[in-house]
Design a protein around this motif. Structure first.
Motif, PDB file in Angstrom:
ATOM      1  N   LYS A  66       0.828  -1.207   0.000  1.00  0.00           N
ATOM      2  CA  LYS A  66       0.000   0.000   0.000  1.00  0.00           C
ATOM      3  C   LYS A  66       0.865   1.260   0.000  1.00  0.00           C
ATOM      4  N   GLN A  67       2.060   1.167   0.582  1.00  0.00           N
ATOM      5  CA  GLN A  67       2.969   2.321   0.628  1.00  0.00           C
ATOM      6  C   GLN A  67       3.799   2.450  -0.653  1.00  0.00           C
ATOM      7  N   GLY A  68       3.517   1.604  -1.645  1.00  0.00           N
ATOM      8  CA  GLY A  68       4.240   1.682  -2.905  1.00  0.00           C
ATOM      9  C   GLY A  68       5.590   1.002  -2.883  1.00  0.00           C
ATOM     10  N   LEU A  69       5.865   0.212  -1.856  1.00  0.00           N
ATOM     11  CA  LEU A  69       7.137  -0.488  -1.746  1.00  0.00           C
ATOM     12  C   LEU A  69       7.132  -1.756  -2.594  1.00  0.00           C
ATOM     13  N   VAL A  70       8.308  -2.158  -3.044  1.00  0.00           N
ATOM     14  CA  VAL A  70       8.445  -3.308  -3.938  1.00  0.00           C
ATOM     15  C   VAL A  70       9.329  -4.361  -3.266  1.00  0.00           C
ATOM     16  N   PRO A  71       8.884  -5.621  -3.202  1.00  0.00           N
ATOM     17  CA  PRO A  71       9.672  -6.639  -2.508  1.00  0.00           C
ATOM     18  C   PRO A  71      10.914  -7.068  -3.282  1.00  0.00           C
ATOM     19  N   ILE A  72      12.012  -7.204  -2.540  1.00  0.00           N
ATOM     20  CA  ILE A  72      13.237  -7.807  -3.057  1.00  0.00           C
ATOM     21  C   ILE A  72      13.404  -9.196  -2.437  1.00  0.00           C
ATOM     22  N   VAL A  73      13.155  -9.274  -1.127  1.00  0.00           N
ATOM     23  CA  VAL A  73      13.240 -10.532  -0.369  1.00  0.00           C
ATOM     24  C   VAL A  73      11.983 -10.654   0.469  1.00  0.00           C
ATOM     25  N   TRP A  74      11.390 -11.855   0.498  1.00  0.00           N
ATOM     26  CA  TRP A  74      10.248 -12.124   1.372  1.00  0.00           C
ATOM     27  C   TRP A  74      10.314 -13.599   1.761  1.00  0.00           C
ATOM     28  N   ASN A  75      10.924 -13.874   2.903  1.00  0.00           N
ATOM     29  CA  ASN A  75      11.168 -15.246   3.338  1.00  0.00           C
ATOM     30  C   ASN A  75      10.387 -15.569   4.599  1.00  0.00           C
ATOM     31  N   ASP A  76       9.811 -16.751   4.648  1.00  0.00           N
ATOM     32  CA  ASP A  76       9.244 -17.243   5.903  1.00  0.00           C
ATOM     33  C   ASP A  76      10.350 -17.976   6.655  1.00  0.00           C
ATOM     34  N   ASP A  77      10.636 -17.507   7.855  1.00  0.00           N
ATOM     35  CA  ASP A  77      11.766 -18.023   8.630  1.00  0.00           C
ATOM     36  C   ASP A  77      11.295 -18.858   9.827  1.00  0.00           C
ATOM     37  N   SER A  78      10.052 -19.300   9.801  1.00  0.00           N
ATOM     38  CA  SER A  78       9.461 -19.945  10.979  1.00  0.00           C
ATOM     39  C   SER A  78      10.168 -21.236  11.370  1.00  0.00           C
ATOM     40  N   GLU A  79      10.517 -22.082  10.403  1.00  0.00           N
ATOM     41  CA  GLU A  79      11.157 -23.354  10.714  1.00  0.00           C
ATOM     42  C   GLU A  79      12.541 -23.142  11.332  1.00  0.00           C
ATOM     43  N   GLN A  80      13.316 -22.237  10.756  1.00  0.00           N
ATOM     44  CA  GLN A  80      14.641 -21.935  11.307  1.00  0.00           C
ATOM     45  C   GLN A  80      14.523 -21.338  12.705  1.00  0.00           C
ATOM     46  N   ALA A  81      13.475 -20.503  12.903  1.00  0.00           N
ATOM     47  CA  ALA A  81      13.248 -19.898  14.217  1.00  0.00           C
ATOM     48  C   ALA A  81      12.972 -20.961  15.277  1.00  0.00           C
ATOM     49  N   LEU A  82      12.134 -21.935  14.946  1.00  0.00           N
ATOM     50  CA  LEU A  82      11.806 -23.012  15.880  1.00  0.00           C
ATOM     51  C   LEU A  82      13.043 -23.831  16.226  1.00  0.00           C
ATOM     52  N   GLU A  83      13.809 -24.200  15.221  1.00  0.00           N
ATOM     53  CA  GLU A  83      15.022 -24.992  15.460  1.00  0.00           C
ATOM     54  C   GLU A  83      15.999 -24.235  16.360  1.00  0.00           C
ATOM     55  N   TRP A  84      16.143 -22.926  16.117  1.00  0.00           N
ATOM     56  CA  TRP A  84      17.065 -22.109  16.909  1.00  0.00           C
ATOM     57  C   TRP A  84      16.630 -22.064  18.368  1.00  0.00           C
ATOM     58  N   PHE A  85      15.334 -21.825  18.609  1.00  0.00           N
ATOM     59  CA  PHE A  85      14.856 -21.726  19.987  1.00  0.00           C
ATOM     60  C   PHE A  85      14.954 -23.065  20.704  1.00  0.00           C
ATOM     61  N   GLU A  86      14.665 -24.151  20.024  1.00  0.00           N
ATOM     62  CA  GLU A  86      14.784 -25.469  20.654  1.00  0.00           C
ATOM     63  C   GLU A  86      16.234 -25.749  21.053  1.00  0.00           C
ATOM     64  N   ARG A  87      17.181 -25.375  20.199  1.00  0.00           N
ATOM     65  CA  ARG A  87      18.602 -25.567  20.534  1.00  0.00           C
ATOM     66  C   ARG A  87      18.992 -24.738  21.744  1.00  0.00           C
ATOM     67  N   ARG A  88      18.521 -23.499  21.792  1.00  0.00           N
ATOM     68  CA  ARG A  88      18.876 -22.620  22.918  1.00  0.00           C
ATOM     69  C   ARG A  88      18.329 -23.156  24.238  1.00  0.00           C
ATOM     70  N   ILE A  89      17.077 -23.610  24.219  1.00  0.00           N
ATOM     71  CA  ILE A  89      16.472 -24.120  25.451  1.00  0.00           C
ATOM     72  C   ILE A  89      17.200 -25.380  25.923  1.00  0.00           C
ATOM     73  N   ALA A  90      17.522 -26.266  24.988  1.00  0.00           N
ATOM     74  CA  ALA A  90      18.233 -27.492  25.349  1.00  0.00           C
ATOM     75  C   ALA A  90      19.618 -27.165  25.899  1.00  0.00           C
ATOM     76  N   SER A  91      20.298 -26.234  25.286  1.00  0.00           N
ATOM     77  CA  SER A  91      21.633 -25.852  25.741  1.00  0.00           C
ATOM     78  C   SER A  91      21.593 -25.213  27.120  1.00  0.00           C
ATOM     79  N   SER A  92      20.609 -24.338  27.345  1.00  0.00           N
ATOM     80  CA  SER A  92      20.481 -23.676  28.639  1.00  0.00           C
ATOM     81  C   SER A  92      20.156 -24.676  29.739  1.00  0.00           C
ATOM     82  N   ALA A  93      19.295 -25.663  29.425  1.00  0.00           N
ATOM     83  CA  ALA A  93      18.938 -26.679  30.420  1.00  0.00           C
ATOM     84  C   ALA A  93      20.145 -27.527  30.799  1.00  0.00           C
ATOM     85  N   ALA A  94      21.031 -27.746  29.828  1.00  0.00           N
ATOM     86  CA  ALA A  94      22.191 -28.598  30.076  1.00  0.00           C
ATOM     87  C   ALA A  94      23.254 -27.904  30.917  1.00  0.00           C
ATOM     88  N   ARG A  95      23.460 -26.601  30.715  1.00  0.00           N
ATOM     89  CA  ARG A  95      24.575 -25.938  31.396  1.00  0.00           C
ATOM     90  C   ARG A  95      24.142 -24.848  32.371  1.00  0.00           C
TER      91      ARG A  95
END
Length: 274
Positions: free
Chosen positions: A204-233
């Motif tokens: 609506k603002q007249g902007l044109v996409p160059i990149v439009w990525n859904d990062d949900s899967e990578q986000a989930l994997e990252w958070f699961e790794r962080r929680i597991a790492s924090s629980a371990a140490r």
């Protein structure tokens, strides 16, 4: 209490700077002589941390020396990283005056005061003239902003022709998220928009996409790794738990649950103003 006051109350911890400096000392750092990477565990307050900041900056490919506005700059982690590693000149705005003060102090301690500056401001009514910046940048700020049309209008307004609007944000999917989450303890200050809704606002603002990525899967994997790492140490001396205290653990688990149940997602975008 107004929404602005509720948001400030949600984020502001009067002992935050003191806690960060104590954590740095405990981890063997000299708080008076810091490198930006010394702070990345606490000042990159968004999913995938510095990893996503670096990745998104490479996609945005701002020329060295560009002046970029960081909207919702928090305590300044992404803006300091963009300044130190990509040679950008950064201005950060945040609704929290305390966060702006902390960001300014951490910029001084990392030797970046000449490249970054911070001020308190409302993202839906930016105190800058039209076409001031070479780009705007935001990570995980829109979830607390109810007036999405004003947010994206202002982001586009202050960017020069040929400049870029860059975002890495959480969006709403199927149903209400489980609370508390890092941006809200209750639904009162949570204003999620769908990925299609964000895209429609930008178009609506007249902007044109160059990149439009859904990062949900990578986000989930990252958070699961962080929680597991924090629980371990156990928690590190410096980390996101310093922002919220004991409730942080529940917030982090709810992010994972919400991503798994597809209640939220993460989108990464680079748009240009033709």
């Amino acid at each position: 209490m107004s929404h602005t006051e509720e948001i400030q109350h949600h984020y502001e911890n009067p002992r935050l700077l003191e806690s960060i400096l104590e954590g740095l000392r405990a981890s063997g750092k000299d708080p008076d002589h810091l490198a930006p990477e010394d702070l990345s565990a606490v000042d990159e307050f968004h999913i995938r941390g510095r990893e996503s900041t670096t990745e998104t900056a490479k996609l945005a490919s701002f020329p060295k020396g560009s002046h970029v506005l960081d909207i919702g700059s928090g305590i300044g982690g992404p803006s300091r990283h963009l300044a130190s590693q990509f040679g950008l000149r950064m201005t950060g705005i945040d609704l929290s005056p305390l966060y702006c003060d902390i960001a300014t102090e951490l910029a001084r301690r990392t030797g970046l005061s000449d490249q970054v500056r911070y001020q308190q401001a409302d993202a839906t009514s930016l105190p800058f003239a039209d076409e001031t910046f070479d780009g705007t940048w935001t990570q995980h700020a829109s979830m607390n902003i109810e007036n999405k049309e004003a947010l994206y209008r202002e982001m586009a307004r202050v960017v020069k022709r040929g400049g870029k609007v860059v975002l890495y944000d959480i969006y709403g999917k199927e149903g209400e998220p489980h609370f508390p989450v890092p941006w809200a303890r209750t639904p009162d200050i949570s204003f999620l928009c769908s990925s299609d809704g964000i895209r429609a606002h930008l178009e609506k603002q007249g902007l044109v996409p160059i990149v439009w990525n859904d990062d949900s899967e990578q986000a989930l994997e990252w958070f699961e790794r962080r929680i597991a790492s924090s629980a371990a140490r156990g928690p590190d001396p410096v980390g996101l738990h310093q922002l919220f205290g004991p409730i942080w653990s529940e917030m982090a688990k709810n992010i994972v649950r919400n991503l798994k149940e597809k209640r939220i997602g993460v989108v990464q975008g680079v748009w240009t103003k033709p």
